[in-house]
Design an enzyme around this catalytic site. Structure first.
Site, PDB file in Angstrom:
ATOM      1  N   GLU A  86       0.856  -1.183   0.000  1.00  0.00           N
ATOM      2  CA  GLU A  86       0.000   0.000   0.000  1.00  0.00           C
ATOM      3  C   GLU A  86       0.899   1.243   0.000  1.00  0.00           C
ATOM      4  O   GLU A  86       1.919   1.272   0.689  1.00  0.00           O
ATOM      5  CB  GLU A  86      -0.822  -0.062   1.297  1.00  0.00           C
ATOM      6  CG  GLU A  86      -1.580   1.158   1.666  1.00  0.00           C
ATOM      7  CD  GLU A  86      -2.074   1.105   3.131  1.00  0.00           C
ATOM      8  OE1 GLU A  86      -2.875   1.970   3.487  1.00  0.00           O
ATOM      9  OE2 GLU A  86      -1.641   0.216   3.895  1.00  0.00           O
ATOM     10  N   TRP A  87       0.528   2.253  -0.765  1.00  0.00           N
ATOM     11  CA  TRP A  87       1.253   3.536  -0.755  1.00  0.00           C
ATOM     12  C   TRP A  87       0.767   4.385   0.414  1.00  0.00           C
ATOM     13  O   TRP A  87      -0.439   4.453   0.675  1.00  0.00           O
ATOM     14  CB  TRP A  87       1.027   4.301  -2.065  1.00  0.00           C
ATOM     15  CG  TRP A  87       1.698   5.643  -2.054  1.00  0.00           C
ATOM     16  CD1 TRP A  87       1.152   6.830  -1.673  1.00  0.00           C
ATOM     17  CD2 TRP A  87       3.047   5.906  -2.420  1.00  0.00           C
ATOM     18  NE1 TRP A  87       2.088   7.831  -1.781  1.00  0.00           N
ATOM     19  CE2 TRP A  87       3.260   7.302  -2.231  1.00  0.00           C
ATOM     20  CE3 TRP A  87       4.107   5.115  -2.890  1.00  0.00           C
ATOM     21  CZ2 TRP A  87       4.492   7.909  -2.497  1.00  0.00           C
ATOM     22  CZ3 TRP A  87       5.327   5.727  -3.146  1.00  0.00           C
ATOM     23  CH2 TRP A  87       5.513   7.101  -2.964  1.00  0.00           C
TER      24      TRP A  87
ATOM     25  N   ASP B 171      14.062  -1.838  13.875  1.00  0.00           N
ATOM     26  CA  ASP B 171      14.934  -0.892  13.151  1.00  0.00           C
ATOM     27  C   ASP B 171      14.267   0.490  13.163  1.00  0.00           C
ATOM     28  O   ASP B 171      14.125   1.143  12.129  1.00  0.00           O
ATOM     29  CB  ASP B 171      15.156  -1.382  11.712  1.00  0.00           C
ATOM     30  CG  ASP B 171      16.320  -0.661  11.019  1.00  0.00           C
ATOM     31  OD1 ASP B 171      17.024   0.131  11.682  1.00  0.00           O
ATOM     32  OD2 ASP B 171      16.522  -0.893   9.808  1.00  0.00           O
TER      33      ASP B 171
HETATM   34  P1  ADP Z   1      14.819   0.322   2.044  1.00  0.00           P
HETATM   35  O1  ADP Z   1      14.388  -1.028   2.507  1.00  0.00           O
HETATM   36  O2  ADP Z   1      15.501   0.303   0.725  1.00  0.00           O
HETATM   37  O3  ADP Z   1      15.577   1.099   3.118  1.00  0.00           O
HETATM   38  P2  ADP Z   1      12.349   1.690   2.709  1.00  0.00           P
HETATM   39  O4  ADP Z   1      11.313   0.652   2.968  1.00  0.00           O
HETATM   40  O5  ADP Z   1      12.986   2.330   3.897  1.00  0.00           O
HETATM   41  O6  ADP Z   1      13.472   1.114   1.739  1.00  0.00           O
HETATM   42  O7  ADP Z   1      11.714   2.801   1.770  1.00  0.00           O
HETATM   43  C1  ADP Z   1      12.479   3.818   1.166  1.00  0.00           C
HETATM   44  C2  ADP Z   1      11.722   5.144   1.240  1.00  0.00           C
HETATM   45  O8  ADP Z   1      10.479   5.014   0.580  1.00  0.00           O
HETATM   46  C3  ADP Z   1      11.380   5.509   2.676  1.00  0.00           C
HETATM   47  O9  ADP Z   1      12.379   6.307   3.256  1.00  0.00           O
HETATM   48  C4  ADP Z   1      10.068   6.234   2.551  1.00  0.00           C
HETATM   49  O10 ADP Z   1      10.297   7.619   2.319  1.00  0.00           O
HETATM   50  C5  ADP Z   1       9.441   5.655   1.295  1.00  0.00           C
HETATM   51  N1  ADP Z   1       8.403   4.650   1.606  1.00  0.00           N
HETATM   52  C6  ADP Z   1       8.565   3.471   2.239  1.00  0.00           C
HETATM   53  N2  ADP Z   1       7.415   2.784   2.310  1.00  0.00           N
HETATM   54  C7  ADP Z   1       6.478   3.559   1.690  1.00  0.00           C
HETATM   55  C8  ADP Z   1       5.068   3.398   1.440  1.00  0.00           C
HETATM   56  N3  ADP Z   1       4.417   2.305   1.784  1.00  0.00           N
HETATM   57  N4  ADP Z   1       4.447   4.401   0.796  1.00  0.00           N
HETATM   58  C9  ADP Z   1       5.111   5.513   0.404  1.00  0.00           C
HETATM   59  N5  ADP Z   1       6.426   5.712   0.600  1.00  0.00           N
HETATM   60  C10 ADP Z   1       7.114   4.748   1.242  1.00  0.00           C
END
Ligand code: ADP
Length: 283
Positions: free
Chosen positions: A88-89, A191
Site C-alpha cells: 500500500e502507498w 529498526d
Molecule cells: P529500504 O528497505 O531500501 O531502506 P524503505 O522501505 O525504507 O526502503 O523505503 C524507502 C523510502 O520510501 C522511505 O524512506 C520512505 O520515504 C518511502 N516509503 C517506504 N514505504 C512507503 C510506502 N508504503 N508508501 C510511500 N512511501 C514509502
C-alpha cells in the site's frame, strides 16, 4: 529500468511509475494504477534471498499488534533474478499536535503484549545484514549469541576488528546478565530509526521497513535515540503507558551497540570507533 514482467506479476494495471529515493539497498517505485498508488521495492533475489517475504511477515506481525499505520502487504514475488515487495502507498502530511504522544503510547502497548521467547520464527534482515533469530528464553544469551557475537565475528573476518576486539565483545556479553533488567520478551519493530516512520494524512505516524523479532523493548528505544531521537512527548507517553526500568538512559549505548555493529559492517568509518569505545569498557 523497472521490468515489465515484474509489473505484470504485481497483478495491477499500472499506467505509470516513478522512482522513489531514500532506501539504501533497494530500488523503490511509486506505481499508479486502478486509480490508486502503490509502493514497490525491488532487489537482487540471489544476494538477499528471501528478504522481502521475511519483511512482509514482519510487517504483517506489526500490523496485527500495533495501533499505528503499517503499510499493507499486497504481494511479494521473485522472477528473473529479482525479488519484489508490493505494498500500500502511504501519503504524508504534517503531524497532528498529539502525534508523538500517540506514537509513544502505541509503541508501549505493542511492547506490553506478552511474547513467549526472544527471537523470531525465522532469521531475517536488518538493512542488508542477516539477523539471527534463534529462539531463546534469556535475553542476555540471545543478545550475545544472536546479535553481538555474530557481527563482531564478521568484522574480525573482514579485518576491521582485531582479536582484542573479539575479547572485548566476549567480555561485554558475559556482563549482559547484570547490565539488563530482566523483562519479558516484546515484539519489536527492530529498526526504528527516524528514517523508518512517516506521518500519514491522518496526522499520525506510520512505521515501515522493520527488522522484527521478540527482544528487550529497550532495543527499540535505543534505536529511536541513535540518530537524533524522537520528540520528548514520545518518551513521556511511552513511559506513562509502560514505564521503562530505572537507568534505561545509561543502557542506551548497550542497546545501540547492535545497530552500530550493523553500521560498522555496512559503512565502516566512525561507527567502528564508536563500537570499540563501548566495548572497550568491558575489556
Ligand atoms: P529500504 O528497505 O531500501 O531502506 P524503505 O522501505 O525504507 O526502503 O523505503 C524507502 C523510502 O520510501 C522511505 O524512506 C520512505 O520515504 C518511502 N516509503 C517506504 N514505504 C512507503 C510506502 N508504503 N508508501 C510511500 N512511501 C514509502
Amino acid at each position: 529500468m523497472l521490468s515489465q514482467d515484474i509489473l505484470q506479476d504485481c497483478g495491477i494495471a499500472v499506467t505509470r511509475h516513478e522512482a522513489v529515493h531514500g532506501g539504501d539497498i533497494n530500488k523503490a517505485y511509486c506505481l499508479y494504477g486502478n486509480g490508486q498508488k502503490y509502493f514497490l521495492k525491488i532487489n537482487n533475489a540471489e544476494r538477499y534471498s528471501g528478504m522481502f517475504e521475511k519483511e512482509a511477515r514482519g510487517l504483517q506481525a506489526l500490523a496485527q499488534n500495533i495501533h499505528l499505520t503499517v503499510p499493507a502487504v499486497i504481494k511479494f514475488g521473485s522472477l528473473q533474478g529479482e525479488q519484489y515487495l508490493l505494498m500500500e502507498w502511504i501519503d504524508t502530511s504534517p503531524a497532528k499536535k498529539d502525534c508523538w504522544q500517540n506514537f509513544g503510547a502505541a509503541l508501549a502497548l505493542l511492547h506490553k503484549k506478552p511474547a513467549t521467547y526472544f527471537g523470531w520464527i525465522e532469521d531475517n534482515f536488518i538493512g542488508s545484514v542477516v539477523q539471527c533469530n534463534h529462539q531463546q528464553t534469556e535475553w542476555h544469551l540471545f543478545y550475545g549469541e544472536c546479535r553481538i557475537l555474530p557481527l563482531v565475528k564478521h568484522l574480525v573476518d573482514a579485518g576491521v576488528f582485531s582479536k582484542n576486539d573479539m575479547i572485548a565483545a566476549e567480555a561485554f556479553c558475559k556482563r549482559l546478565e547484570q547490565l539488563f533488567p530482566v523483562e519479558p520478551p516484546a515484539l519489536l519493530h527492530g529498526d526504528l530509526w527516524s528514517g523508518n516512520y512517516m506521518i500519514t494524512t491522518s496526522g499520525y505516524a506510520a512505521i515501515f521497513d522493520p527488522a522484527v523479532y521478540c527482544g528487550h523493548r529497550e532495543m527499540d528505544i535505543g534505536m529511536t535515540k541513535l540518530f537524533g531521537g524522537f520528540a520528548p512527548y514520545f518518551y513521556n507517553a511511552y513511559n506513562e503507558a509502560y514505564p521503562l526500568e530505572k537507568d534505561w538512559q545509561q543502557r542506551l549505548p548497550y542497546t545501540q551497540l547492535y545497530p552500530l555493529l550493523v553500521h560498522s559492517l555496512l559503512f565502516g568509518g566512525n561507527y567502528v570507533a564508536t563500537v570499540k569505545e563501548i566495548m572497550g569498557q568491558f575489556h
